[in-house]
Scaffold this motif. Structure first.
Motif, mmCIF file in Angstrom:
data_model
loop_
_atom_site.group_PDB
_atom_site.id
_atom_site.type_symbol
_atom_site.label_atom_id
_atom_site.label_comp_id
_atom_site.label_asym_id
_atom_site.label_seq_id
_atom_site.Cartn_x
_atom_site.Cartn_y
_atom_site.Cartn_z
ATOM 1 N N PRO A 1 -7.154 7.453 -4.481
ATOM 2 C CA PRO A 1 -6.547 6.116 -4.500
ATOM 3 C C PRO A 1 -6.583 5.524 -5.901
ATOM 4 C CG PRO A 1 -8.050 6.326 -2.645
ATOM 5 C CD PRO A 1 -8.265 7.535 -3.509
ATOM 6 N N ALA B 1 0.841 -1.208 0.000
ATOM 7 C CA ALA B 1 0.000 0.000 0.000
ATOM 8 C C ALA B 1 0.867 1.244 0.000
ATOM 9 C CB ALA B 1 -0.928 -0.015 1.213
ATOM 10 N N ARG C 1 -6.926 -0.956 1.140
ATOM 11 C CA ARG C 1 -7.908 0.082 0.822
ATOM 12 C C ARG C 1 -8.017 1.094 1.967
ATOM 13 N NH1 ARG C 1 -10.251 -0.283 -3.826
ATOM 14 N NH2 ARG C 1 -10.831 -2.267 -4.789
ATOM 15 N N LYS C 2 -8.074 0.609 3.194
ATOM 16 C CA LYS C 2 -8.180 1.518 4.333
ATOM 17 C C LYS C 2 -6.943 2.404 4.436
ATOM 18 C CE LYS C 2 -11.259 -1.368 7.144
ATOM 19 N NZ LYS C 2 -11.369 -2.179 8.384
ATOM 20 N N TRP D 1 -1.819 1.754 -11.629
ATOM 21 C CA TRP D 1 -2.782 0.829 -11.033
ATOM 22 C C TRP D 1 -2.049 -0.441 -10.639
ATOM 23 C CZ3 TRP D 1 -2.990 -3.732 -13.768
ATOM 24 C CH2 TRP D 1 -2.638 -3.684 -15.134
ATOM 25 N N VAL E 1 -6.432 -6.907 0.766
ATOM 26 C CA VAL E 1 -7.111 -5.827 0.036
ATOM 27 C C VAL E 1 -7.841 -4.912 1.010
ATOM 28 C CG1 VAL E 1 -8.958 -5.316 -1.603
ATOM 29 C CG2 VAL E 1 -7.328 -7.132 -2.106
ATOM 30 N N GLU E 2 -8.499 -5.496 2.001
ATOM 31 C CA GLU E 2 -9.203 -4.685 3.000
ATOM 32 C C GLU E 2 -8.237 -3.738 3.710
ATOM 33 O OE1 GLU E 2 -11.655 -5.319 7.207
ATOM 34 O OE2 GLU E 2 -11.205 -7.044 5.940
ATOM 35 N N TRP F 1 -14.816 -7.150 -4.779
ATOM 36 C CA TRP F 1 -13.918 -6.169 -4.178
ATOM 37 C C TRP F 1 -13.111 -5.340 -5.176
ATOM 38 C CZ3 TRP F 1 -8.862 -6.598 -5.547
ATOM 39 C CH2 TRP F 1 -8.397 -7.867 -5.957
ATOM 40 N N ASP G 1 -11.637 -3.084 -8.495
ATOM 41 C CA ASP G 1 -11.966 -1.924 -9.326
ATOM 42 C C ASP G 1 -11.831 -2.235 -10.809
ATOM 43 O OD1 ASP G 1 -12.261 -0.261 -7.018
ATOM 44 O OD2 ASP G 1 -10.076 -0.047 -6.928
ATOM 45 N N GLN H 1 -6.907 5.139 1.930
ATOM 46 C CA GLN H 1 -7.889 6.172 2.241
ATOM 47 C C GLN H 1 -7.466 7.023 3.440
ATOM 48 O OE1 GLN H 1 -11.341 3.707 2.739
ATOM 49 N NE2 GLN H 1 -11.614 3.402 0.534
ATOM 50 N N LEU I 1 -7.421 -0.771 -7.825
ATOM 51 C CA LEU I 1 -6.913 -2.079 -7.435
ATOM 52 C C LEU I 1 -7.718 -3.121 -8.188
ATOM 53 C CD1 LEU I 1 -6.506 -1.627 -3.561
ATOM 54 C CD2 LEU I 1 -4.823 -1.210 -5.375
#
Length: 322
Positions: free
Chosen positions: A162, A83, A134-135, A98, A130-131, A181, A183, A138, A165
Motif C-alpha cells: 500500500p 482507495a 486502509r482496510k 502517495w 482513512v480507516e 493515523w 504515514d 490491504q 497516506l
C-alpha cells in the motif's frame, strides 16, 4: 538531503500544458512532483480545474518522477472510490505514488448538495474515510456505518505494498491529530516558528514517515512583474482558515480579494526576481527538517520559472531523489 519537487496547479494551468510543464520540470532537475485536486479554482482569473486523477495517470507514464496528490475523501469523493484510484496507480507505478488526505474546502465539496459540516465533523469523517481506505488497500472486504457508509466493498486490483497516506495539516492541532493515523505529513509554507511547531506536533506525538512542505513562489526577471503575477493569480489565497475552508464560490473569493493590496502577497508567496534569494528561502525550509519540498510557481506560465530554477536555483540546493 531534501527532495525538491514541482507542484502542478490544476486550478491555473490546462492539463495538457501542465503535463508538458512536469516533463520539463523533470528535465530541469526536479526529482518529484505533486498536484492539487480541485473541482473549482480559487479565482475566475485562474480559470481552470482539470481532473487530477486522469492527469496523474498520464504524468506517471510520461515521466519517471514520484507523484503525490492532496485529496479530501468523504463528500465529493467516496473513500472506496479514492482507495480504488490509489490502488490502481500504485499497482501500475510501484513506489512512485502517495496521497495526502485532508478535510477539504467548501468550494470543491459543496457540489454534492449535502451541506458543509463543521470542522470537527469533517475531521471525524476524514478519519472514518482513512480507516476504510486502509482496510481496502490491504485487501479486506469492508462494510462501515458512520460518517461514511460502505457496503461490502473490496478492491480486486491492489499494489504489492500500500502507498503512503499522508496527513494534510495547516494547524498545530491538526498536525498532532494526524500523528495518530498518517504515514507522513504535508503542510504549506508559513513563518518558520510555526513550521517548527508543526513538525514537533507531528513527530513528538508519534508521527512517522516523511514531513513535506508546499511553497508558493513567484519568479520573474523583473521584480515588479513577479509581484504583479502573485497579486493577479494568488490574492484569493491570502485568507486564513476558516474563511478559506468555508467560502464556497469563485465569486465570493474574488469579491473578498478586491481590496487585497499587492504588498500583502509577501505574506503568502515568496516573491523575488533573484534566483539566489529563492535558493536561500528553500535552503532555510530544508534546514527546518522537511524531507521533501514542493515548489509552486503561482503564475500560469511555467516554462521560465522551471528553466531558471533548473539552471540557477536547484544547483544551490542539496537535491536528492526520493
Amino acid at each position: 538531503m531534501t527532495v525538491y519537487g514541482f507542484h502542478a496547479s490544476h486550478e491555473q494551468v490546462p492539463p495538457a500544458d501542465l503535463l508538458a510543464a512536469v516533463m520539463r520540470a523533470e528535465q530541469a532537475g526536479f526529482t518529484a512532483a505533486m498536484c492539487s485536486d480541485h473541482f473549482s479554482p480559487w479565482s475566475s482569473r485562474q480559470g481552470e480545474s482539470g481532473f487530477a486523477w486522469s492527469w496523474l495517470g498520464a504524468a506517471l507514464q510520461a515521466t519517471r518522477l514520484s507523484y503525490g496528490v492532496v485529496n479530501a475523501p468523504g463528500q465529493r469523493y467516496h473513500p472506496a472510490i479514492i482507495a480504488q484510484a490509489i490502488g490502481t496507480l500504485a499497482s501500475m507505478y510501484p513506489g512512485r505514488f502517495w496521497a495526502a488526505l485532508g478535510t477539504g474546502e467548501a468550494s470543491n465539496e459543496h457540489i454534492t448538495g449535502g451541506g458543509w459540516p463543521n470542522k470537527a465533523t469533517r475531521q471525524r469523517r476524514l478519519e472514518h474515510s482513512v480507516e476504510v481506505m486502509r482496510k481496502l488497500l490491504q485487501g479486506e472486504e469492508v462494510s462501515h456505518d458512520g460518517l461514511v457508509t460502505v457496503d461490502r466493498a473490496r478492491l480486486w486490483t491492489l499494489p504489492d505494498e500500500p502507498p503512503a497516506l499522508l496527513g494534510a495539516a495547516v494547524s498545530v492541532a491538526t498536525a498532532e491529530r494526524c500523528a495518530r493515523w498518517a504515514d507522513g505529513m504535508i503542510t504549506v509554507a508559513a513563518e518558520e516558528d510555526h513550521l517548527r511547531r508543526m513538525i514537533a506536533a507531528y513527530k513528538d506525538n508519534g508521527g512517522r514517515g516523511k514531513v513535506c512542505l508546499q511553497v508558493h513562489v513567484s519568479y520573474h526577471p523583473d521584480e515588479d512583474e513577479a509581484l504583479r503575477i502573485a497579486h493577479e493569480q494568488w490574492r484569493t489565497n491570502v485568507f486564513a482558515p476558516p474563511f478559506c475552508w468555508d467560502t464556497d464560490s469563485v465569486e465570493s473569493f474574488d469579491q473578498a480579494a478586491e481590496h487585497v493590496r499587492p504588498e500583502a502577497m509577501h505574506a503568502a508567496v515568496r516573491i523575488s526576481s533573484d534566483p539566489g534569494r529563492h535558493a536561500e528561502w528553500l535552503n532555510s525550509y530544508a534546514g527546518l527538517g522537511f524531507d521533501a519540498i514542493y515548489v509552486h510557481h503561482v503564475g500560469q506560465e511555467q516554462s521560465g520559472f522551471i528553466d531558471v530554477f533548473g539552471e540557477r536555483v536547484l544547483p544551490q540546493l542539496e537535491v536528492t531523489r526520493p
